[in-house]
Design a protein around this motif. Structure first.
Motif, short mmCIF file in Angstrom:
data_model
loop_
_atom_site.label_atom_id
_atom_site.label_comp_id
_atom_site.label_asym_id
_atom_site.label_seq_id
_atom_site.Cartn_x
_atom_site.Cartn_y
_atom_site.Cartn_z
N LYS A 153 0.82 -1.22 0.00
CA LYS A 153 0.00 0.00 0.00
C LYS A 153 0.86 1.27 0.00
O LYS A 153 0.45 2.32 0.46
N GLU A 197 -6.59 -6.62 -0.02
CA GLU A 197 -7.74 -5.85 0.45
C GLU A 197 -7.50 -4.35 0.24
O GLU A 197 -6.37 -3.89 0.20
N GLY A 198 -8.59 -3.61 0.14
CA GLY A 198 -8.50 -2.16 0.05
C GLY A 198 -7.99 -1.71 -1.30
O GLY A 198 -8.16 -2.38 -2.32
N ASN A 227 -4.60 4.02 -6.55
CA ASN A 227 -5.97 4.13 -6.04
C ASN A 227 -6.91 3.16 -6.75
O ASN A 227 -8.02 3.52 -7.13
#
Length: 192
Positions: A59, A97-98, A104
């Motif tokens: 991330k 996840e996310g 983005n």
């Protein structure tokens, strides 16, 4: 086989690493199916991609705009280490996840992009250097579904070319290559 990005990356790595190791120094200036790259340039690009997709699994932001490092004679060892790290970070809790860093985008989609780059560029390098390469069918099925959804955005970003027509008898992998804008029948010219 389960469909986690980590498991699929392990499979893709097992298919790709023999191709990467099989590139000889006298082939580094050979053309590839990627018109912008010779073999050396494509190896350098793929290495940059592998490292950037590690950051995205964590991330963190990535930087695909920097000039890739020019790999030297130790490229086989470096690819083995960095691809193992790519597999490891995509297997970490929460990696799928996310959303990911500056892209983005959903993490699973970005993981599929990492798989796609490793798989398709392994084919590019195999084809350019006369090596056999056949990715795992489960990997091809997953990428076909993901790339079908990603293709319009990838074309708008200049990552995919226009689709190449293939016959009804095309293999699933040939159809996947064609979706990315590659001619599955590409071969180096006789003088290359």
């Amino acid at each position: 086989m389960d469909d986690t990005i980590r498991t699929l990356l392990e499979t893709a790595a097992a298919d790709a690493l023999p191709v990467l190791r099989g590139v000889r120094d006298d082939q580094l200036t050979a053309p590839t199916p990627c018109a912008d790259y010779d073999v050396q340039g494509l190896l350098d690009h793929l290495f940059q991609v592998v490292v950037n997709f590690q950051a995205l699994a964590d991330k963190r932001d990535s930087d695909f705009t920097a000039a890739p490092e020019r790999l030297a004679a130790d490229r086989n060892e470096r690819f083995a280490v960095e691809i193992a790290e790519l597999v490891r970070v995509w297997g970490a809790p929460g990696a799928e996840e996310g959303v990911t860093g500056a892209m983005n985008m959903p993490a699973r989609t970005v993981g599929a992009m990492a798989l796609g780059d490793l798989t398709v560029h392994a084919w590019d390098l195999a084809r350019a250097t006369g090596q056999p390469y056949e990715p795992d069918p489960a990997l091809v099925r997953m990428l076909a579904a993901e790339f079908g959804a990603l293709a319009p955005t990838a074309r708008a970003m200049g990552v995919f070319g226009e689709p190449v027509p293939v016959g009804e008898d095309a293999t699933p992998f040939d159809a996947l290559l064609a979706e990315t804008g590659r001619d599955p029948g590409w071969r180096p010219s006789a003088g290359a």
